[in-house]
Design a protein around this motif. Structure first.
Motif, PDB file in Angstrom:
ATOM      1  N   VAL A  23      33.980  31.669  80.541  1.00  0.00           N
ATOM      2  CA  VAL A  23      34.376  31.110  79.249  1.00  0.00           C
ATOM      3  C   VAL A  23      35.837  31.345  78.886  1.00  0.00           C
ATOM      4  N   HIS A  24      36.556  32.160  79.629  1.00  0.00           N
ATOM      5  CA  HIS A  24      37.946  32.448  79.247  1.00  0.00           C
ATOM      6  C   HIS A  24      38.832  32.471  80.487  1.00  0.00           C
ATOM      7  N   CYS A  25      38.777  31.394  81.238  1.00  0.00           N
ATOM      8  CA  CYS A  25      39.589  31.328  82.458  1.00  0.00           C
ATOM      9  C   CYS A  25      39.862  29.880  82.835  1.00  0.00           C
ATOM     10  N   MET A  26      39.905  29.000  81.834  1.00  0.00           N
ATOM     11  CA  MET A  26      39.994  27.576  82.121  1.00  0.00           C
ATOM     12  C   MET A  26      41.428  27.077  82.223  1.00  0.00           C
ATOM     13  N   THR A  27      42.299  27.543  81.355  1.00  0.00           N
ATOM     14  CA  THR A  27      43.682  27.053  81.350  1.00  0.00           C
ATOM     15  C   THR A  27      44.607  28.036  82.053  1.00  0.00           C
ATOM     16  N   THR A  28      45.793  27.569  82.423  1.00  0.00           N
ATOM     17  CA  THR A  28      46.758  28.465  83.045  1.00  0.00           C
ATOM     18  C   THR A  28      47.159  29.583  82.084  1.00  0.00           C
ATOM     19  N   THR A  29      47.181  29.298  80.794  1.00  0.00           N
ATOM     20  CA  THR A  29      47.499  30.338  79.804  1.00  0.00           C
ATOM     21  C   THR A  29      46.460  31.443  79.832  1.00  0.00           C
ATOM     22  N   GLU A  30      45.189  31.057  79.875  1.00  0.00           N
ATOM     23  CA  GLU A  30      44.116  32.056  79.937  1.00  0.00           C
ATOM     24  C   GLU A  30      44.161  32.828  81.250  1.00  0.00           C
ATOM     25  N   LEU A  31      44.448  32.150  82.344  1.00  0.00           N
ATOM     26  CA  LEU A  31      44.506  32.815  83.639  1.00  0.00           C
ATOM     27  C   LEU A  31      45.679  33.796  83.702  1.00  0.00           C
ATOM     28  N   ASP A  32      46.809  33.407  83.158  1.00  0.00           N
ATOM     29  CA  ASP A  32      47.956  34.319  83.135  1.00  0.00           C
ATOM     30  C   ASP A  32      47.657  35.552  82.280  1.00  0.00           C
ATOM     31  N   ALA A  33      46.923  35.348  81.173  1.00  0.00           N
ATOM     32  CA  ALA A  33      46.549  36.480  80.322  1.00  0.00           C
ATOM     33  C   ALA A  33      45.632  37.440  81.069  1.00  0.00           C
ATOM     34  N   LEU A  34      44.716  36.896  81.842  1.00  0.00           N
ATOM     35  CA  LEU A  34      43.840  37.750  82.655  1.00  0.00           C
ATOM     36  C   LEU A  34      44.652  38.500  83.702  1.00  0.00           C
ATOM     37  N   ALA A  35      45.612  37.815  84.312  1.00  0.00           N
ATOM     38  CA  ALA A  35      46.445  38.453  85.334  1.00  0.00           C
ATOM     39  C   ALA A  35      47.258  39.602  84.753  1.00  0.00           C
ATOM     40  N   ASP A  36      47.639  39.487  83.483  1.00  0.00           N
ATOM     41  CA  ASP A  36      48.443  40.515  82.827  1.00  0.00           C
ATOM     42  C   ASP A  36      47.592  41.592  82.161  1.00  0.00           C
ATOM     43  N   SER A  37      46.289  41.476  82.241  1.00  0.00           N
ATOM     44  CA  SER A  37      45.398  42.436  81.598  1.00  0.00           C
ATOM     45  C   SER A  37      45.201  43.665  82.475  1.00  0.00           C
ATOM     46  N   ALA A  38      44.352  44.580  82.017  1.00  0.00           N
ATOM     47  CA  ALA A  38      44.078  45.813  82.773  1.00  0.00           C
ATOM     48  C   ALA A  38      43.093  45.588  83.911  1.00  0.00           C
ATOM     49  N   ALA A  39      42.545  44.392  84.033  1.00  0.00           N
ATOM     50  CA  ALA A  39      41.607  44.106  85.117  1.00  0.00           C
ATOM     51  C   ALA A  39      42.300  44.199  86.465  1.00  0.00           C
ATOM     52  N   GLY A  40      41.529  44.524  87.507  1.00  0.00           N
ATOM     53  CA  GLY A  40      42.101  44.646  88.833  1.00  0.00           C
ATOM     54  C   GLY A  40      42.547  43.314  89.417  1.00  0.00           C
ATOM     55  N   SER A  41      41.882  42.245  89.013  1.00  0.00           N
ATOM     56  CA  SER A  41      42.231  40.908  89.456  1.00  0.00           C
ATOM     57  C   SER A  41      41.547  39.916  88.519  1.00  0.00           C
ATOM     58  N   PHE A  42      41.480  38.651  88.907  1.00  0.00           N
ATOM     59  CA  PHE A  42      40.824  37.663  88.056  1.00  0.00           C
ATOM     60  C   PHE A  42      40.266  36.536  88.908  1.00  0.00           C
ATOM     61  N   VAL A  43      39.357  35.781  88.292  1.00  0.00           N
ATOM     62  CA  VAL A  43      38.728  34.631  88.932  1.00  0.00           C
ATOM     63  C   VAL A  43      39.025  33.402  88.095  1.00  0.00           C
ATOM     64  N   THR A  44      39.397  32.314  88.732  1.00  0.00           N
ATOM     65  CA  THR A  44      39.650  31.075  88.003  1.00  0.00           C
ATOM     66  C   THR A  44      38.338  30.437  87.547  1.00  0.00           C
ATOM     67  N   LYS A  45      38.448  29.477  86.672  1.00  0.00           N
ATOM     68  CA  LYS A  45      37.286  28.686  86.300  1.00  0.00           C
ATOM     69  C   LYS A  45      36.765  27.941  87.522  1.00  0.00           C
ATOM     70  N   SER A  46      35.438  27.862  87.652  1.00  0.00           N
ATOM     71  CA  SER A  46      34.873  27.105  88.773  1.00  0.00           C
ATOM     72  C   SER A  46      35.277  25.642  88.643  1.00  0.00           C
ATOM     73  N   ALA A  47      35.909  25.134  89.683  1.00  0.00           N
ATOM     74  CA  ALA A  47      36.487  23.790  89.638  1.00  0.00           C
ATOM     75  C   ALA A  47      35.586  22.776  90.320  1.00  0.00           C
ATOM     76  N   THR A  48      35.394  21.647  89.670  1.00  0.00           N
ATOM     77  CA  THR A  48      34.769  20.490  90.291  1.00  0.00           C
ATOM     78  C   THR A  48      35.876  19.517  90.707  1.00  0.00           C
ATOM     79  N   ALA A  49      35.516  18.507  91.474  1.00  0.00           N
ATOM     80  CA  ALA A  49      36.530  17.585  91.980  1.00  0.00           C
ATOM     81  C   ALA A  49      37.302  16.925  90.843  1.00  0.00           C
ATOM     82  N   GLU A  50      36.594  16.503  89.822  1.00  0.00           N
ATOM     83  CA  GLU A  50      37.208  15.889  88.644  1.00  0.00           C
ATOM     84  C   GLU A  50      37.006  16.800  87.442  1.00  0.00           C
ATOM     85  N   SER A  51      37.853  16.639  86.436  1.00  0.00           N
ATOM     86  CA  SER A  51      37.708  17.439  85.220  1.00  0.00           C
ATOM     87  C   SER A  51      36.403  17.093  84.504  1.00  0.00           C
ATOM     88  N   ARG A  52      35.875  18.072  83.776  1.00  0.00           N
ATOM     89  CA  ARG A  52      34.618  17.889  83.046  1.00  0.00           C
ATOM     90  C   ARG A  52      34.746  18.453  81.637  1.00  0.00           C
TER      91      ARG A  52
END
Length: 236
Positions: A23-52
């Motif tokens: 629920v919080h890894c869909m946009t590049t802004t959210e992904l960058d925030a996860l990357a800058d957090s205390a977490a060891g790493s992050f996972v992107t939103k599960s991607a389908t071929a086309e946007s949904r």
């Protein structure tokens, strides 16, 4: 001194904790925030071929002990996340992450998505999401053991980069028995196995630790069952 550092695929992480694709890894802004957090790493939103767009709202609510969601696999499409992954891989080579890939149309889309990643410049970890429970009318691939076997066999025929599978909860020993023959000859290609990543979304506090311990135990059980030591990266 005690440490939470974990080493996986040649990289050392400050800790083994990361988000589950959700629920919080869909946009590049959210992904960058996860990357800058205390977490060891992050996972992107599960991607389908086309946007949904995903399921109609309301589909997410915060509650006292966590949250409840039925997102329906909203995402911005494989090209969006693959472009982000390639650029971040180049700019942060020592901060690996996991790119998650799913399918809305089924078998052929899974294969096409993995082929596109294989042909791209992205060389990092991929999570093949065979377990998305909140898309109406779309069963979870990993409960169909014959199709799972057929899918992994086809992907392994061309995919040479590290990837793992995200599996749904298996509550009956029969499920493990069925999974074993479909996977025994394929484990040399698998990097990770993830199970029960969404099981503890909302539980009483005294049950949360139990559920996480169960998740780890099941991952270890699957690894042992497959006769290979698969190191799970936590998805909480």
């Amino acid at each position: 001194m005690p440490t939470l550092q974990a080493t996986f695929y040649g990289h050392t992480y400050d800790n083994p904790f990361m988000n589950a694709s959700g629920v919080h890894c869909m946009t590049t802004t959210e992904l960058d925030a996860l990357a800058d957090s205390a977490a060891g790493s992050f996972v992107t939103k599960s991607a389908t071929a086309e946007s949904r767009e995903g399921n109609p709202e309301p589909r997410y609510v915060n509650v006292d002990l966590g949250s409840i969601n039925s997102m329906g696999l909203p995402n911005l499409g494989l090209d969006y996340y693959l472009d982000y992954a390639i650029k971040r891989q180049a700019s942060h080579p020592d901060q690996p992450f996991v790119m998650s890939v799913a399918s809305y149309q089924g078998f052929d889309e899974y294969v096409a998505n993995m082929r596109k990643i294989q042909e791209s410049d992205y060389t990092g970890l991929v999570e093949l999401n065979l377990s998305c429970p909140n898309v109406p009318g779309k069963p979870q691939m990993a409960y169909d053991f014959e199709d799972t076997d057929r899918l992994l066999t086809e992907i392994f025929a061309f995919y040479t980069k590290p990837f793992g599978v995200k599996l749904p909860p298996y509550f009956d020993i029969m499920h493990f028995d069925k999974l074993r023959p479909s996977s025994t000859n394929l484990t040399s290609n698998l990097s990770t196995v993830s199970i029960l990543s969404a099981m503890a979304c909302i539980l009483m506090k005294r049950l949360i630790q139990w559920s996480l311990n169960l998740r780890v135990a099941l991952v270890v059980s699957v690894a042992n069952m497959l006769n290979r030591r698969l190191l799970p990266m936590s998805a909480l």
